[in-house]
Scaffold this active site. Structure first.
Site, PDB file in Angstrom:
ATOM      1  N   CYS A 279       4.117  36.865 -27.816  1.00  0.00           N
ATOM      2  CA  CYS A 279       5.223  37.756 -27.416  1.00  0.00           C
ATOM      3  C   CYS A 279       5.775  37.347 -26.054  1.00  0.00           C
ATOM      4  O   CYS A 279       5.110  36.709 -25.260  1.00  0.00           O
ATOM      5  CB  CYS A 279       4.705  39.187 -27.293  1.00  0.00           C
ATOM      6  SG  CYS A 279       3.893  39.784 -28.758  1.00  0.00           S
TER       7      CYS A 279
ATOM      8  N   ARG B 294       7.738  30.380 -27.226  1.00  0.00           N
ATOM      9  CA  ARG B 294       6.391  30.949 -27.304  1.00  0.00           C
ATOM     10  C   ARG B 294       6.030  31.366 -28.724  1.00  0.00           C
ATOM     11  O   ARG B 294       4.883  31.651 -29.022  1.00  0.00           O
ATOM     12  CB  ARG B 294       6.260  32.157 -26.372  1.00  0.00           C
ATOM     13  CG  ARG B 294       6.377  31.818 -24.902  1.00  0.00           C
ATOM     14  CD  ARG B 294       6.634  33.017 -24.032  1.00  0.00           C
ATOM     15  NE  ARG B 294       5.598  34.006 -24.140  1.00  0.00           N
ATOM     16  CZ  ARG B 294       4.524  34.063 -23.330  1.00  0.00           C
ATOM     17  NH1 ARG B 294       4.391  33.152 -22.387  1.00  0.00           N
ATOM     18  NH2 ARG B 294       3.612  34.989 -23.451  1.00  0.00           N
TER      19      ARG B 294
ATOM     20  N   TRP C 274       5.442  38.653 -31.434  1.00  0.00           N
ATOM     21  CA  TRP C 274       4.627  37.864 -32.373  1.00  0.00           C
ATOM     22  C   TRP C 274       3.644  38.877 -32.957  1.00  0.00           C
ATOM     23  O   TRP C 274       2.754  39.374 -32.257  1.00  0.00           O
ATOM     24  CB  TRP C 274       3.911  36.757 -31.611  1.00  0.00           C
ATOM     25  CG  TRP C 274       3.191  35.770 -32.449  1.00  0.00           C
ATOM     26  CD1 TRP C 274       3.725  34.709 -33.111  1.00  0.00           C
ATOM     27  CD2 TRP C 274       1.790  35.740 -32.736  1.00  0.00           C
ATOM     28  NE1 TRP C 274       2.746  34.015 -33.763  1.00  0.00           N
ATOM     29  CE2 TRP C 274       1.550  34.639 -33.565  1.00  0.00           C
ATOM     30  CE3 TRP C 274       0.719  36.543 -32.362  1.00  0.00           C
ATOM     31  CZ2 TRP C 274       0.289  34.298 -34.036  1.00  0.00           C
ATOM     32  CZ3 TRP C 274      -0.545  36.213 -32.813  1.00  0.00           C
ATOM     33  CH2 TRP C 274      -0.749  35.106 -33.656  1.00  0.00           C
TER      34      TRP C 274
ATOM     35  N   ASN D 273       3.076  43.153 -24.284  1.00  0.00           N
ATOM     36  CA  ASN D 273       2.330  41.975 -24.759  1.00  0.00           C
ATOM     37  C   ASN D 273       0.861  42.336 -24.694  1.00  0.00           C
ATOM     38  O   ASN D 273       0.402  42.889 -23.701  1.00  0.00           O
ATOM     39  CB  ASN D 273       2.586  40.747 -23.856  1.00  0.00           C
ATOM     40  CG  ASN D 273       3.932  40.106 -24.097  1.00  0.00           C
ATOM     41  OD1 ASN D 273       4.706  40.603 -24.937  1.00  0.00           O
ATOM     42  ND2 ASN D 273       4.223  39.032 -23.384  1.00  0.00           N
ATOM     43  N   GLY D 274       0.112  41.972 -25.772  1.00  0.00           N
ATOM     44  CA  GLY D 274      -1.330  42.222 -25.743  1.00  0.00           C
ATOM     45  C   GLY D 274      -1.761  43.104 -26.895  1.00  0.00           C
ATOM     46  O   GLY D 274      -0.991  43.378 -27.821  1.00  0.00           O
TER      47      GLY D 274
ATOM     48  N   GLU E 179      -7.390  15.695 -33.639  1.00  0.00           N
ATOM     49  CA  GLU E 179      -6.119  16.003 -32.960  1.00  0.00           C
ATOM     50  C   GLU E 179      -4.940  15.522 -33.797  1.00  0.00           C
ATOM     51  O   GLU E 179      -3.942  16.234 -33.953  1.00  0.00           O
ATOM     52  CB  GLU E 179      -6.097  15.384 -31.559  1.00  0.00           C
ATOM     53  CG  GLU E 179      -4.837  15.649 -30.770  1.00  0.00           C
ATOM     54  CD  GLU E 179      -4.484  17.133 -30.618  1.00  0.00           C
ATOM     55  OE1 GLU E 179      -5.346  17.998 -30.876  1.00  0.00           O
ATOM     56  OE2 GLU E 179      -3.317  17.443 -30.292  1.00  0.00           O
TER      57      GLU E 179
ATOM     58  N   LYS F  44      -1.990  18.062 -35.266  1.00  0.00           N
ATOM     59  CA  LYS F  44      -0.563  17.824 -34.991  1.00  0.00           C
ATOM     60  C   LYS F  44       0.235  17.810 -36.284  1.00  0.00           C
ATOM     61  O   LYS F  44       1.290  18.418 -36.409  1.00  0.00           O
ATOM     62  CB  LYS F  44      -0.398  16.509 -34.234  1.00  0.00           C
ATOM     63  CG  LYS F  44      -0.818  16.574 -32.794  1.00  0.00           C
ATOM     64  CD  LYS F  44       0.227  17.244 -31.936  1.00  0.00           C
ATOM     65  CE  LYS F  44      -0.157  18.410 -31.070  1.00  0.00           C
ATOM     66  NZ  LYS F  44      -1.361  19.077 -31.032  1.00  0.00           N
TER      67      LYS F  44
ATOM     68  N   GLU G  19       0.365  21.384 -37.857  1.00  0.00           N
ATOM     69  CA  GLU G  19       1.074  22.484 -37.173  1.00  0.00           C
ATOM     70  C   GLU G  19       2.576  22.249 -37.089  1.00  0.00           C
ATOM     71  O   GLU G  19       3.329  23.207 -36.990  1.00  0.00           O
ATOM     72  CB  GLU G  19       0.473  22.758 -35.808  1.00  0.00           C
ATOM     73  CG  GLU G  19       0.587  21.686 -34.770  1.00  0.00           C
ATOM     74  CD  GLU G  19      -0.029  22.131 -33.449  1.00  0.00           C
ATOM     75  OE1 GLU G  19      -0.011  23.333 -33.141  1.00  0.00           O
ATOM     76  OE2 GLU G  19      -0.524  21.283 -32.716  1.00  0.00           O
TER      77      GLU G  19
ATOM     78  N   HIS H 169     -20.273  12.191 -48.639  1.00  0.00           N
ATOM     79  CA  HIS H 169     -21.063  13.403 -48.920  1.00  0.00           C
ATOM     80  C   HIS H 169     -20.200  14.489 -49.539  1.00  0.00           C
ATOM     81  O   HIS H 169     -20.545  15.665 -49.492  1.00  0.00           O
ATOM     82  CB  HIS H 169     -21.718  13.899 -47.620  1.00  0.00           C
ATOM     83  CG  HIS H 169     -22.652  12.899 -47.030  1.00  0.00           C
ATOM     84  ND1 HIS H 169     -23.905  12.640 -47.548  1.00  0.00           N
ATOM     85  CD2 HIS H 169     -22.488  12.021 -46.007  1.00  0.00           C
ATOM     86  CE1 HIS H 169     -24.481  11.669 -46.852  1.00  0.00           C
ATOM     87  NE2 HIS H 169     -23.649  11.281 -45.900  1.00  0.00           N
TER      88      HIS H 169
ATOM     89  N   LYS I 148       2.889  29.563 -28.336  1.00  0.00           N
ATOM     90  CA  LYS I 148       2.523  28.555 -27.331  1.00  0.00           C
ATOM     91  C   LYS I 148       1.243  28.943 -26.594  1.00  0.00           C
ATOM     92  O   LYS I 148       0.450  28.118 -26.242  1.00  0.00           O
ATOM     93  CB  LYS I 148       3.658  28.394 -26.309  1.00  0.00           C
ATOM     94  CG  LYS I 148       3.378  27.307 -25.255  1.00  0.00           C
ATOM     95  CD  LYS I 148       3.165  25.964 -25.905  1.00  0.00           C
ATOM     96  CE  LYS I 148       2.761  24.889 -24.911  1.00  0.00           C
ATOM     97  NZ  LYS I 148       2.359  23.626 -25.577  1.00  0.00           N
TER      98      LYS I 148
HETATM   99  C1  AGP Z   1      -1.962  22.703 -29.822  1.00  0.00           C
HETATM  100  O1  AGP Z   1      -0.991  21.861 -30.440  1.00  0.00           O
HETATM  101  C2  AGP Z   1      -1.963  24.070 -30.366  1.00  0.00           C
HETATM  102  N1  AGP Z   1      -0.655  24.612 -30.227  1.00  0.00           N
HETATM  103  C3  AGP Z   1      -3.093  24.948 -29.917  1.00  0.00           C
HETATM  104  O2  AGP Z   1      -4.205  24.497 -30.640  1.00  0.00           O
HETATM  105  C4  AGP Z   1      -3.491  24.963 -28.411  1.00  0.00           C
HETATM  106  O3  AGP Z   1      -4.063  23.717 -28.054  1.00  0.00           O
HETATM  107  C5  AGP Z   1      -4.555  26.050 -28.239  1.00  0.00           C
HETATM  108  O4  AGP Z   1      -3.960  27.281 -28.561  1.00  0.00           O
HETATM  109  C6  AGP Z   1      -5.133  26.108 -26.826  1.00  0.00           C
HETATM  110  O5  AGP Z   1      -4.119  26.452 -25.923  1.00  0.00           O
HETATM  111  P1  AGP Z   1      -4.428  26.376 -24.347  1.00  0.00           P
HETATM  112  O6  AGP Z   1      -4.679  24.918 -24.024  1.00  0.00           O
HETATM  113  O7  AGP Z   1      -3.209  26.923 -23.693  1.00  0.00           O
HETATM  114  O8  AGP Z   1      -5.657  27.205 -24.094  1.00  0.00           O
END
Ligand code: AGP
Length: 603
Positions: free
Chosen positions: A2, A28, A74, A98-99, A476, A480, A483, A499, A598
């Site tokens: 949010c 965000r 969000w 927010n929260g 990683e 990527k 997402e 396995h 974000k």
């Molecule tokens: C990364 O591409 C993601 N958007 C997500 O996994 C992110 O790395 C994770 O939420 C951790 O965020 P931070 O580094 O702000 O704690």
């Protein structure tokens, strides 16, 4: 996550400021938006589900107003629809939040017994009713807000308007970031810097349970009923950092910023004789064990950090995902260093894991990108990465800055313990100097990445395999791809394929095989041959050029050979670019992928 923006001023342009601020917070991630503003002494409230333009289309931004609040939501409690969108208004109070309020159900039932009705499923509406209820017994708004802090459990950043005070904006903060922007004749609140960066750099960071009364000319911050003196800070970056600067997407811009980010993050430490490394970092050599805790890509950075610290510093290093660590039985040794890694410094699970470690008496180190963030303020020691503002939800430059910082820590300990000799140091420094150039070379290979994206775009499942360092990179690369291109993918330890997972390999199944770690290269190549013999389309990413047998792969991406302390920073670029090109091919919303935020400031 949010987004909150609020304005109080005398220019009459509040509606436009709110909409522009919300636009800057879109990155965000959200699924509905709304604003509330005073006009002719009355609160006007407009909200819509979906994208911000749905809201802008039904608002007259020229409408005169001097005070208002805005929100991008969000969804956590209740569907992502117009009814649950913020702001919410009950009685005299209009709020954006927010929260997550953890005791909202109990409070809601009590307020229903007092005669309150609720139209939404949100916890936010409960805060409105509670504040209205408190105000009925005591017309001192600040006292009522202070009582909120005593009653509410959970996390909240609140922007509050009261019908009786059209010239006053209120803000409250606990476990969810909120800043107050300071300007001449107008002031703002925001959940994150971009919302107000075009207006001012001067700001106040609210601490937990701070609350504030803000007018166009004054800002008063309180804590536990007493006014507190606050520092007015200045943002260190400018509006250009939230501009695409000619790139199609923020993500592409940020991938291309990595050479600079590497230099900015490492140069302060890598003096000719590494003394800078020792002088500018605490003494990490006294810890018998290190535990790295993070979420998402930061965890993947942590896995690379594990490899580096164990190889170079000979210290056992564990890596935990924060959301698991928080609820597992704890076995923290007192002399264990706990490192939390977070680009935003606001990730709820990582923040709570940090608090657990602190409560246990452990030394804590935060590797953070956002200066002054909640985790940065909570950790005992902070090493800031210098990635600058990262706008794309999918992290790239911040992730690689985390990897670089962890490699520096490994080198710091190794050097402190005399485990690395002068010759190795010279090689490491040489590679550090040449790394940005190698990164640039890899960034020029766009056609190769486009071709590979074309090869895999029709497939619903893509596998990433590797061992050791390369397995952490495979994770990683897989994240990527998932997402931003919404393509299912799985990262697998290459030695584990037989396995079970190898049963999924069919003719043409794309397998991205990463071989840069000399310690395990031959073993991984054997695993690649296993998938190749079952028809896989092998995309081979390597820094090796000595294989006689060229038949075990279909495409090869060469990565320059450098000291393994820095090699992941090269290998990750093709992985990021393949994901980017595939997402582009599929027409995905690359900077703001669906359902993602974000900074995940809720559990
Ligand atoms: C990364 O591409 C993601 N958007 C997500 O996994 C992110 O790395 C994770 O939420 C951790 O965020 P931070 O580094 O702000 O704690």
């Amino acid at each position: 996550m949010c987004g909150i923006v609020g304005y109080v001023g005398n220019q009459g342009n509040c509606v436009r400021v709110l909409i522009d601020g919300l636009k800057r917070l879109e990155y965000r991630g959200y699924d509905s938006a709304g604003i509330a503003y005073f006009n002719d002494g009355k609160v006007n409230l407009v909200k819509e589900s979906g994208k911000l333009e749905n809201l802008s289309n039904v608002i007259d931004v020229e409408k005169k107003s001097n005070l208002g609040i805005g929100h991008t939501r969000w969804a956590t409690h209740g569907k992502a629809d117009k009814c649950n969108a913020h702001p919410h208004k009950i009685g005299k109070f209009t709020i954006v939040h927010n929260g997550i309020i953890e005791n909202y159900n109990v409070l809601k039932n009590k307020l229903i017994e007092k005669g309150y009705n609720f139209s939404s499923e949100t916890d936010t509406e409960v805060i409105c009713a509670l504040l209205d209820y408190l105000y009925k017994t005591d017309k001192d708004i600040l006292k009522c807000i202070r009582k909120l802090n005593e009653i509410l459990d959970g996390s909240y950043a609140l922007g509050i308007m009261c019908d009786d005070n059209p010239d006053e904006l209120y803000a409250v903060k606990k476990n969810s970031p909120l800043i107050i922007g300071i300007n001449d004749g107008e002031n703002y609140i925001a959940s994150d810097v971009p919302a107000i960066l075009d207006k001012t750099k001067k700001h106040i960071v609210l601490e937990d349970k701070d609350y504030a009364k803000i007018t166009k000319d004054t800002v008063n911050v309180y804590h536990d009923g007493k006014e507190k003196r606050v520092d007015v800070k200045s943002f260190e970056f400018d509006a250009s950092s939230i501009d695409k600067q000619g790139y199609d997407h923020f993500m592409l811009k940020e991938i291309h910023e990595q050479p600079d980010v590497f230099k900015k993050t490492t140069n302060p430490y890598l003096s000719e004789d590494l003394d800078g490394l020792i002088e500018k970092m605490p003494d990490f050599s006294k810890y018998s064990k290190i535990r790295i805790i993070a979420c998402g890509s930061a965890t993947h950075a942590g896995l690379i950090g594990k490899q580096m610290i164990e190889r170079y510093a000979n210290v056992e290093t564990l890596v935990d995902t924060a959301s698991e660590f928080r609820y597992n039985k704890q076995f923290l040794n007192d002399d264990e260093l706990v490192i939390v890694v977070s680009q935003s410094g606001e990730t709820a699970d990582t923040l709570e894991a940090l608090k657990i470690a602190k409560k246990n008496g452990n030394d804590t180190l935060g590797i953070i990108n956002e200066k002054g963030s909640s985790i940065a303020r909570e950790a005992k020691i902070v090493l800031y990465t210098e990635a600058g503002k990262e706008i794309a939800v999918a992290t790239t430059k911040a992730y690689s800055a985390q990897v670089a910082m962890l490699s520096l820590i490994a080198l710091n300990i190794s050097y402190s313990k005399n485990l690395v000799n002068k010759k190795e140091i010279a090689e490491i420094l040489k590679d550090a100097k040449s790394l940005p150039t190698h990164m640039e070379e890899l960034l020029q290979n766009e056609e190769v990445y486009k071709e590979i994206a074309n090869q895999i775009k029709e497939y619903n499942d893509v596998f990433f395999i590797g061992r050791s360092l390369d397995y952490a990179l495979a994770m990683e690369g897989s994240l990527k791809l998932k997402e931003i291109s919404y393509t299912h993918s799985e990262a697998y330890a290459a030695g584990e394929l037989k396995h079970g997972t190898i049963s999924l390999i069919e003719e043409g199944t794309p397998v991205v095989a990463i071989v840069t770690d000399d310690n395990v290269a031959s073993k991984t190549i054997s695993n690649i041959k296993e998938v190749k013999s079952r028809g896989a389309n092998v995309i081979y990413i390597t820094n090796r050029n000595d294989e006689e047998d060229q038949t075990f792969y279909d495409s090869k991406i060469m990565v320059p050979k450098v000291n393994d302390l820095f090699s992941p920073l090269l290998t990750v670029i093709p992985l990021q670019m393949i994901a980017y090109e595939l997402a582009k091919l599929k027409g995905c919303n690359i900077d703001k992928p669906k359902n993602l935020a974000k900074s995940v400031t809720v559990e």
